[in-house]
Motif scaffolding. Sequence first.
Motif, PDB file in Angstrom:
ATOM      1  N   ASP A 266       0.818  -1.216   0.000  1.00 48.19           N
ATOM      2  CA  ASP A 266       0.000   0.000   0.000  1.00 48.19           C
ATOM      3  C   ASP A 266       0.852   1.266   0.000  1.00 48.19           C
ATOM      4  O   ASP A 266       0.490   2.270  -0.622  1.00 48.19           O
ATOM      5  N   ALA A 267       1.983   1.226   0.708  1.00 50.73           N
ATOM      6  CA  ALA A 267       2.828   2.411   0.782  1.00 50.73           C
ATOM      7  C   ALA A 267       3.389   2.778  -0.595  1.00 50.73           C
ATOM      8  O   ALA A 267       3.356   3.939  -1.012  1.00 50.73           O
ATOM      9  N   LEU A 268       3.902   1.769  -1.312  1.00 48.46           N
ATOM     10  CA  LEU A 268       4.435   2.025  -2.650  1.00 48.46           C
ATOM     11  C   LEU A 268       3.318   2.427  -3.605  1.00 48.46           C
ATOM     12  O   LEU A 268       3.497   3.315  -4.449  1.00 48.46           O
ATOM     13  N   ASP A 269       2.161   1.803  -3.476  1.00 47.39           N
ATOM     14  CA  ASP A 269       1.029   2.152  -4.333  1.00 47.39           C
ATOM     15  C   ASP A 269       0.611   3.605  -4.110  1.00 47.39           C
ATOM     16  O   ASP A 269       0.306   4.330  -5.068  1.00 47.39           O
ATOM     17  N   GLU A 270       0.635   4.048  -2.846  1.00 53.31           N
ATOM     18  CA  GLU A 270       0.298   5.449  -2.562  1.00 53.31           C
ATOM     19  C   GLU A 270       1.308   6.396  -3.202  1.00 53.31           C
ATOM     20  O   GLU A 270       0.941   7.438  -3.746  1.00 53.31           O
ATOM     21  N   ARG A 271       2.580   6.030  -3.141  1.00 52.39           N
ATOM     22  CA  ARG A 271       3.607   6.896  -3.734  1.00 52.39           C
ATOM     23  C   ARG A 271       3.469   6.939  -5.252  1.00 52.39           C
ATOM     24  O   ARG A 271       3.605   8.000  -5.869  1.00 52.39           O
ATOM     25  N   MET A 272       3.198   5.793  -5.875  1.00 54.76           N
ATOM     26  CA  MET A 272       3.014   5.769  -7.322  1.00 54.76           C
ATOM     27  C   MET A 272       1.790   6.579  -7.731  1.00 54.76           C
ATOM     28  O   MET A 272       1.808   7.300  -8.735  1.00 54.76           O
ATOM     29  N   THR A 273       0.721   6.490  -6.945  1.00 56.64           N
ATOM     30  CA  THR A 273      -0.495   7.242  -7.252  1.00 56.64           C
ATOM     31  C   THR A 273      -0.271   8.732  -7.072  1.00 56.64           C
ATOM     32  O   THR A 273      -0.685   9.549  -7.908  1.00 56.64           O
ATOM     33  N   THR A 281       2.273   0.391 -14.046  1.00 55.90           N
ATOM     34  CA  THR A 281       2.156  -1.004 -13.636  1.00 55.90           C
ATOM     35  C   THR A 281       0.873  -1.647 -14.140  1.00 55.90           C
ATOM     36  O   THR A 281       0.577  -2.787 -13.778  1.00 55.90           O
ATOM     37  N   ALA A 282       0.111  -0.927 -14.957  1.00 60.87           N
ATOM     38  CA  ALA A 282      -1.068  -1.497 -15.607  1.00 60.87           C
ATOM     39  C   ALA A 282      -0.720  -1.730 -17.077  1.00 60.87           C
ATOM     40  O   ALA A 282      -0.384  -0.794 -17.796  1.00 60.87           O
ATOM     41  N   VAL A 283      -0.779  -2.975 -17.502  1.00 61.27           N
ATOM     42  CA  VAL A 283      -0.442  -3.302 -18.886  1.00 61.27           C
ATOM     43  C   VAL A 283      -1.399  -2.553 -19.809  1.00 61.27           C
ATOM     44  O   VAL A 283      -2.612  -2.548 -19.618  1.00 61.27           O
ATOM     45  N   GLY A 482      12.256   5.284  -7.440  1.00 54.82           N
ATOM     46  CA  GLY A 482      12.888   6.464  -6.846  1.00 54.82           C
ATOM     47  C   GLY A 482      12.200   7.755  -7.255  1.00 54.82           C
ATOM     48  O   GLY A 482      12.023   8.660  -6.433  1.00 54.82           O
ATOM     49  N   VAL A 483      11.809   7.842  -8.523  1.00 53.74           N
ATOM     50  CA  VAL A 483      11.082   9.027  -8.991  1.00 53.74           C
ATOM     51  C   VAL A 483       9.760   9.165  -8.240  1.00 53.74           C
ATOM     52  O   VAL A 483       9.376  10.264  -7.816  1.00 53.74           O
ATOM     53  N   ALA A 484       9.053   8.051  -8.069  1.00 57.65           N
ATOM     54  CA  ALA A 484       7.773   8.082  -7.357  1.00 57.65           C
ATOM     55  C   ALA A 484       7.965   8.526  -5.912  1.00 57.65           C
ATOM     56  O   ALA A 484       7.175   9.334  -5.388  1.00 57.65           O
ATOM     57  N   THR A 485       8.992   8.019  -5.266  1.00 62.25           N
ATOM     58  CA  THR A 485       9.247   8.394  -3.876  1.00 62.25           C
ATOM     59  C   THR A 485       9.558   9.879  -3.756  1.00 62.25           C
ATOM     60  O   THR A 485       9.057  10.569  -2.871  1.00 62.25           O
ATOM     61  N   ALA A 577       2.979   3.506   6.904  1.00 65.38           N
ATOM     62  CA  ALA A 577       3.435   2.678   5.775  1.00 65.38           C
ATOM     63  C   ALA A 577       2.318   2.419   4.770  1.00 65.38           C
ATOM     64  O   ALA A 577       2.130   1.295   4.311  1.00 65.38           O
ATOM     65  N   GLY A 578       1.557   3.461   4.453  1.00 71.35           N
ATOM     66  CA  GLY A 578       0.525   3.325   3.440  1.00 71.35           C
ATOM     67  C   GLY A 578      -0.789   2.771   3.940  1.00 71.35           C
ATOM     68  O   GLY A 578      -1.742   2.650   3.168  1.00 71.35           O
ATOM     69  N   ARG A 579      -0.893   2.427   5.211  1.00 73.65           N
ATOM     70  CA  ARG A 579      -2.141   1.923   5.800  1.00 73.65           C
ATOM     71  C   ARG A 579      -2.779   3.019   6.638  1.00 73.65           C
ATOM     72  O   ARG A 579      -2.078   3.821   7.274  1.00 73.65           O
ATOM     73  N   THR A 580      -4.101   3.028   6.680  1.00 77.16           N
ATOM     74  CA  THR A 580      -4.820   4.080   7.399  1.00 77.16           C
ATOM     75  C   THR A 580      -5.909   3.480   8.260  1.00 77.16           C
ATOM     76  O   THR A 580      -6.677   2.627   7.811  1.00 77.16           O
TER      77      THR A 580
END
Length: 807
Positions: A266-273, A281-283, A482-485, A577-580
Amino acid sequence: MAHGERPVPARRRAPRCSRHRRRDPGGTRRARDDVTDLRTIPPAVAAWLAALVCTQSSEPSFWPPVVLTLAVVALVGVLVAVARGGRHQRLSAVLAAVVVSVAAATAVSVAVSAGATERRPSALVGPATDGGIVALAVDVVGPPIALSGAYGLVVVDVTVTGVEDGGARTGGLRAPAVLFASDPAGTIAAGARLVLDARVENGRAGDQRAFVLRAVGDPVVGTPEAPSDPAAAVRTGFSDLAAGFAGDGAALLPGLAVGDTSLVDDALDERMTAASLSHLTAVSGANCALVVGAVFGALALLGAPRWGRVVAALLALAGFVALVTPEPSVVRAAVMAAIVLLGIAVGRPSAGVPVLGIAVVGILVSDPWLSRSFGFALSAAATAGLLLLARPLGRALTRVLPAPVAVALALPLAAQLACQPIIVLIDPAVPVWGVPANMLAAPAAPIATVLGMIACLLLPVAPAVATGVAALAWLPAQWIAGVATAAAAAPDAGLPWPSGPPGVIAWAAVLVTIAVVVSARSLRLAHVAGTMLLLGALAYGTLVGGDRLGEVWSRPTDWSVAMCDVGQGDAVLVRSAGRTALIDTGPDGTGIEECLSDLGVGHIDLLVLTHFDLDHVGGVAAVTGRVREVLHQPVHDPADAALLRDLEARGARLVETTTGLSGTLGDLPWRALWPPPDESHYTGNDGSVVIEFGGAVDAIFLGDLGKDSELALLADGRVGNAYRIVKFAHHGSADQYPALYERIDARLALVSCGRDNDYGHPTRSALALLDAQGTTVARTDQGGTTLVAVRGDSLVTWAAGPRPDSG
């Protein structure tokens, strides 16, 4: 010349093409080349609207197909009558476009009616009506999503292929459903086939999934009668290989290559969003283009005939779709690629926009319920933006930027602008860093995708080589992470924007205005549109206000606890860490909805309902459908049970909570300290769920406990001491047990109450109690929504100021 002779006139010759002939200045030809063929867009829009309307009901009516068919017949009659005269060519063209559009809508409505029985077979409708448990065979058609907490639960999209109920077996089904199941070993994956017992419930009207399945016991994966999909094994193997690499690049690599996001937390997904990079990451069409282009080009070098190249490319495309699973973006891209290939086969290559329109109509006739998929809508919108806006934007930007930079900027900007009217329904904000992030990540994405796909295909036959290729693919994937972060950590990743229909309409107006500015042939029209755009930007700045912009820029982005200003009630967020987690929802939906929207919180992993008083659960409707798990006190009232059933029906897992229950939220362990399992003595306020979050937050939340229950909680011996944060009990009432607060000895107390409330909260005695402990107090009646950031050993608080209606 002799008498009677007549000169023979010279025969007129058609002018020959010559490189010396005079060119048409201004370029009629160039003007025609710039005109985009939009004839397939009205049928696509009509098909989409028809699909949205006709799929709204779980029991489709036969009237729409009948009415639309009669309309087509009537319109064809009018068209024939008008065309017969031969003097109204323009009117005939318009009528022809209307006929085609209504015909597309008719085809979709017929598809909805025809597919109703397949979607909702009687073998499932009966158990869903009765709430019965039946044996099922299902195919997993999407990646599983882990639910929060320590229960190993996942939710996943499936297709029901068989039912056994009371000894009667029914096979050959294709019913879409969503499954909630236990998967502690992580064996459920896209493409797997399961056999399980499950309780069947009806899905919501208009939902893509016709049924909700709740597994009873653990599903059996890949039985001999139902072997798992071989493509699933290839995807799983590649995901396991990628998991051996370090960093977030390892989690992104399977998604970049084959659309497998199972490693993305979830944490990485939040950063990418937040960085507007989640589409990588969507084909999509880029992946399909790479596959088709590679096969087509390789066979061309070998001298294969055109039909051979087309057939081979189609077969490769079909194999690729099977490998990555037919997600909405994959289906749209694959259909477009197939149409283009067929056009090449017959010697008529197709242009982009007509192909997109035909693809949308074809896909919606095949599966009308995709019209309700955000993924499909975003995919189509992004493609339309690239086809219609990228070139005009590039031309406009070259006036102020070097051509390579202008093109690099135009592509992500066109896609972002086209998608934004849809994105605001999910996240009502203006992405600030999305375009720069896409410019930085775009060069790395195709490298990671190509190398990742090669490694995936090599893995079953040459594991050592595949590992080496995957290691090379990891490098650009790590760069993207790294760019997303960096983008997500930048100040103010999103500026506020209206939510719901007003936000959609506003963004659509911005999109149309920008399109006119960069595409209009009339200079005067472009200037008018540019002026409107500038005035709109000034109006936006005025509406948001200087104070608001200052607030957004000054508040901490690394907050861990947020006490929402919901008036006389409680609503506190905890994130890690992306959880709420959300502890209570306040007295109504307005306050909590504004707070969640303002903080960019779209999903609640853990909802804690401390007790069922209105000032704590009145806002539940605002989060229903956005919650994974609910902790609640034991239920005694039928109205409270009905509230919980509504949450469960929208996908939440209910957990009756008493002392000793524990779990994790991101990096934070949590445990319930109250009420005791013997609930007979403690109900209502005194039976409030008391929850403690450990780790960096180190906070305890006391609900609405009173003096007697606080004494019992202290005597139980589970309460720690020297907490960083305490949520003061009962909004700061006088009914407190001082020894409990001496034990807690918190550095910061959160007091949630309304301005000028009728209860006198917080009371003088409560504030004096905290002052005696040297505890700093944060109050919503004075400071409004309050954010708390944990930085090392320090707590940093920030207050927005009270809402005008926070009473």
